[in-house]
Design a protein around this motif. Structure first.
Motif, PDB file in Angstrom:
ATOM      1  N   GLY A   1      -0.655   4.600  -1.385  1.00 33.29           N
ATOM      2  CA  GLY A   1      -1.089   5.520  -0.332  1.00 33.29           C
ATOM      3  C   GLY A   1      -0.481   6.895  -0.483  1.00 33.29           C
ATOM      4  O   GLY A   1      -1.162   7.915  -0.333  1.00 33.29           O
ATOM      5  N   ASP A   2       0.799   6.940  -0.819  1.00 35.82           N
ATOM      6  CA  ASP A   2       1.463   8.227  -0.971  1.00 35.82           C
ATOM      7  C   ASP A   2       0.883   9.005  -2.148  1.00 35.82           C
ATOM      8  O   ASP A   2       0.671  10.224  -2.067  1.00 35.82           O
ATOM      9  CB  ASP A   2       2.970   7.995  -1.164  1.00 35.82           C
TER      10      ASP A   2
ATOM     11  N   LYS B   1       8.537   5.266  -2.266  1.00 33.34           N
ATOM     12  CA  LYS B   1       7.419   6.158  -2.533  1.00 33.34           C
ATOM     13  C   LYS B   1       7.883   7.562  -2.898  1.00 33.34           C
ATOM     14  O   LYS B   1       7.299   8.197  -3.766  1.00 33.34           O
ATOM     15  CB  LYS B   1       6.423   6.169  -1.369  1.00 33.34           C
ATOM     16  N   SER B   2       8.979   8.034  -2.307  1.00 30.39           N
ATOM     17  CA  SER B   2       9.418   9.381  -2.661  1.00 30.39           C
ATOM     18  C   SER B   2      10.025   9.409  -4.062  1.00 30.39           C
ATOM     19  O   SER B   2       9.812  10.372  -4.804  1.00 30.39           O
ATOM     20  CB  SER B   2      10.377   9.943  -1.610  1.00 30.39           C
TER      21      SER B   2
ATOM     22  N   LEU C   1      -2.158   8.600  -3.502  1.00 28.21           N
ATOM     23  CA  LEU C   1      -3.527   8.993  -3.149  1.00 28.21           C
ATOM     24  C   LEU C   1      -3.512  10.265  -2.296  1.00 28.21           C
ATOM     25  O   LEU C   1      -4.273  11.203  -2.532  1.00 28.21           O
ATOM     26  CB  LEU C   1      -4.213   7.866  -2.364  1.00 28.21           C
ATOM     27  N   MET C   2      -2.636  10.259  -1.302  1.00 21.82           N
ATOM     28  CA  MET C   2      -2.587  11.392  -0.378  1.00 21.82           C
ATOM     29  C   MET C   2      -2.104  12.655  -1.082  1.00 21.82           C
ATOM     30  O   MET C   2      -2.633  13.744  -0.867  1.00 21.82           O
ATOM     31  CB  MET C   2      -1.662  11.027   0.783  1.00 21.82           C
ATOM     32  N   LYS C   3      -1.110  12.506  -1.946  1.00 28.41           N
ATOM     33  CA  LYS C   3      -0.577  13.684  -2.630  1.00 28.41           C
ATOM     34  C   LYS C   3      -1.550  14.214  -3.681  1.00 28.41           C
ATOM     35  O   LYS C   3      -1.579  15.416  -3.939  1.00 28.41           O
ATOM     36  CB  LYS C   3       0.775  13.348  -3.261  1.00 28.41           C
TER      37      LYS C   3
ATOM     38  N   SER D   1       0.787  -1.232   0.000  1.00 32.01           N
ATOM     39  CA  SER D   1       0.000   0.000   0.000  1.00 32.01           C
ATOM     40  C   SER D   1       0.820   1.284   0.000  1.00 32.01           C
ATOM     41  O   SER D   1       0.275   2.353  -0.266  1.00 32.01           O
ATOM     42  CB  SER D   1      -0.911   0.015   1.219  1.00 32.01           C
ATOM     43  N   HIS D   2       2.113   1.228   0.318  1.00 34.90           N
ATOM     44  CA  HIS D   2       2.791   2.498   0.625  1.00 34.90           C
ATOM     45  C   HIS D   2       2.894   3.437  -0.569  1.00 34.90           C
ATOM     46  O   HIS D   2       2.697   4.638  -0.428  1.00 34.90           O
ATOM     47  CB  HIS D   2       4.160   2.248   1.248  1.00 34.90           C
TER      48      HIS D   2
ATOM     49  N   ASP E   1       9.903   4.103   2.261  1.00 38.94           N
ATOM     50  CA  ASP E   1       9.924   5.561   2.161  1.00 38.94           C
ATOM     51  C   ASP E   1      10.668   6.041   0.924  1.00 38.94           C
ATOM     52  O   ASP E   1      10.240   6.988   0.259  1.00 38.94           O
ATOM     53  CB  ASP E   1      10.546   6.170   3.423  1.00 38.94           C
TER      54      ASP E   1
END
Lengths: 277, 277, 277, 277
Positions: free
Chosen positions: C96-97, C252-253, C99-101, C92-93, C249
């Motif tokens: 999720g990132d 995702k970045s 979606l949030m952004k 999900s990470h 991390d």
């Protein structure tokens, strides 16, 4: 009052920290720093204990040998400055950084000599009053050249040999004489770009980072236990030459950091990996 | 078989590691991880010991109390999931990152509630089935508002309060209720740019890096013990708004890392500093 | 007043910047940002020009076509929000990132849909009111499954497809439908650890850094043009699982940054490399 | 065929890129690299254009002067190696790095001389066959000492003066003689820890990062335009001395990078900020 470092590398067992620190305590040795690590996958225990006090090495090690499980290795290392021989070819940045750091005390080493298969770095070395042995490979077979290198090195009785951009592959014979005592800097983030011309490989692949890896030398080219790695960012505007130039800073800092860890007796080797305490 | 963490924070003395690990050994507790640190400047000893076995907390702590020097603090922490309440204003990135990491298990916390002085982040919070308390400050004095906030928080009995870009200063009363249990993220590399609008300050100064600092909240604004910090590079083309936008990623990663360390019982506070084992 | 971005990719020639900026000037278009790059090795010229004004696309492009050398590509891109479809498996990470952004505006994209070969991420996706298509691969041949995926995707007419830890290899057919429009995140610093289970490979090799690579998908597995890469430091205490967790991390970045560059029309592809202006 | 760099710094106006590149084109100069930047906040335009061809400086500059808006500055810089004088006190790491990089060509500078208020670095300097001027401040007033320093420097006609850990504050008189031509390295991430003993300040504050800042010297101590900054991570185990030692590497790399940018004519100064193209 002296300072020594106790290095323990043994099969894991219950109560090891208690056992070892008890023995130190009974010997009235003060623990200045201590770090330990249990690799639960391999069941191996590692401990590095900086001690201060009056040492009776013999009885301390005997006491440890009685208390530790079979198959344990323990070593009491005095804090004397390590002697190194540096092997080079033509590039000066790693050598220069080590020379400077030894000069100003940032690296607590004694550089016994620099040995090169070219003489290009002789003037730089001699500016620091360090002997330079020029051992050309021209006209020699690979074995003959290496024998000549070994001869130049041996007399200096180095604790460690540092390959500061030495661009030739060492033979198993050479490597066998200095097990886990030869430190190389490879100019890529291994295991990417093994072998020759890693910056050209990196350029061809179009990577956005380049890096450097310091590792102990084994018989498998660029496959030895890794001590340290780092990278820097590059972009499309970097030619292979630009990468090589930009990579100098990361090469030298990764190599210097690896040397600092090794001479500080912080690096354990297990199989093809390092444990750094 | 249970897992607990023993935290020791005491005046340094000879044989402390031996003493503590002996006691654990006698209790037949296995040491999974251990780290200790002696601050030779202040003469303080810190140790964090992850233990596995069958615990008799009472006798274990009694044994420790008998053995440790006067003035020692020791704590046996069970590994239960920590409860947190998150305080927010309007910006979603830190809250969003924590919500997502709690959701996927990257952060092992239970978010009891989110409390905001605006309701802007209510929908986002509720998407994760977490209660949101909207406590507007409008029409309230500072004290009244804070009392209302405390009321909303208290019922949830949080282990920690996380200020995820909560843009109001807390009163000493509030802070006193949660000593070293309120974690704030400040959007600068402290101690630079204390106070309001750090990105505007950074822009005005023409800095080439911007950063974030996670710290425990004390009564001195932005002066509490620092848990973690990081920076990113910027250049002349960044407006203050660009900096604020670019800074989101470093803010959220610094805050999440700080939370991870704190809930893992790795952070000791001594005076205005942290020791992180 | 509108904003559009002119992308020029052509053989290098004298006076190209003057030629292009003259034409913009004659069209009374204001240059907000401009970057160009000449790859002197391949003799290729790239330019990205953000323009503001009143556009007559047809005559502007005609003027450019008359002025640019043969073999030139030029494109005038309006600044509308790009549509993406995200493909996922179970982790999900990265999803999720993104979606949030997208939710808070950090990434200026419209997520048309999420398509997964497992349904594990359906609830997370739907929390953000985005349709999730579950297309199980069970009981289907590889081709049948991919046809079903394409069917689920096509209706959404995405500008880009984002593989947010989609753990299956795409067929040449699929890739051919979206040339340089499929962005993948690979969980290693390529070209190291190509293929399956890179964190296990990294663990076995004993590396001191782990990383992530965002790249366009081509038919050669993990060999497509690299958009961005980054690494984090690890040490001996990291198991393969710890590496995988720590790597989230950076994955995702790196992916989010790559998406940001692509949707901003900053990424040119030439052969197997990217030029990012 | 020569190479020169055209630097333009002028009020923004429509068509500036076209205007400047047209003039270059008419002079049959080939643009090797070009970067420009418009600061929309201040309405200032910056452009750095590397040109190749046969230059008629006089008419080229005349043409530019006719075409550019009032208040424009333009400069045609030949690519000759810059001359620098380095000022030092006792610490060798920054000086050593610059000496080594000048020696191996990593920094394309001519070190005309090193001037020190102590003689500690004289042997190191002379190892590189560079003159060292020892100008003790003992027994001299501040003004007298500075006059003696200036006297030692002036004869060398430096393009830039580099303060490589020169630990005395320069007077406005001195600064006025070399506007935007004195580069200092400050051992903190400014604006944190302005003034004396920044590592002690950092230690007292309990920060988790330490850093370095290269800036042009102005009359406001540590307040000049910043050229570059970077940080490294530290933890609770670092004493102020450890920080100082660890900080050496970041100090020297930040300073060397800043020098590289400045001598490459990439740094524009506007007010208290730099634009680096």
């Amino acid at each position: 009052m002296e300072r020594k470092t106790l290095l323990t590398d043994c099969p894991d067992a219950q109560g090891l920290i208690a056992t070892i620190t008890n023995i130190c305590y009974k010997h009235q040795l003060n623990i200045i720093h201590n770090r330990e690590y249990v690799d639960h996958a391999t069941g191996q225990f590692y401990m590095r204990t900086e001690l201060e006090g009056i040492f009776n090495d013999h009885t301390l090690l005997l006491d440890l040998d009685h208390a530790l499980p079979p198959g344990s290795q323990r070593q009491l290392v005095s804090s004397r400055r390590k002697r190194v021989v540096i092997m080079v070819t033509k590039e000066s940045h790693c050598l220069g950084d080590i020379l400077m750091k030894a000069y100003d005390g940032s690296l607590d080493i004694e550089i016994a000599a620099v040995v090169g298969n070219y003489d290009k770095l002789q003037p730089l070395t001699e500016r620091f009053d360090i002997p330079f042995h020029f051992v050309s490979h021209e006209g020699l077979s690979r074995d003959e050249h290496e024998q000549a290198m070994i001869k130049a090195i041996q007399g200096h009785q180095p604790d460690y040999i540092i390959l500061a951009k030495y661009m030739r592959v060492l033979t198993p014979d050479f490597v066998a004489q200095y097990p886990h005592r030869i430190i190389n800097i490879h100019h890529s983030f291994l295991p990417a770009f093994i072998g020759a011309r890693p910056y050209h490989q990196a350029f061809e692949r179009g990577v956005k980072i380049i890096g450097a890896t310091a590792h102990f030398v084994t018989n498998d080219l660029d496959e030895g236990p890794i001590i340290g790695q780092d990278v820097i960012h590059v972009d499309h505007s970097f030619s292979a030459q630009d990468m090589a130039k930009a990579g100098r800073d990361v090469e030298k800092s990764v190599l210097s950091q690896a040397i600092a860890r090794v001479i500080d007796d912080r690096v354990f080797v297990h199989g093809n990996k390092t444990v750094i305490l």
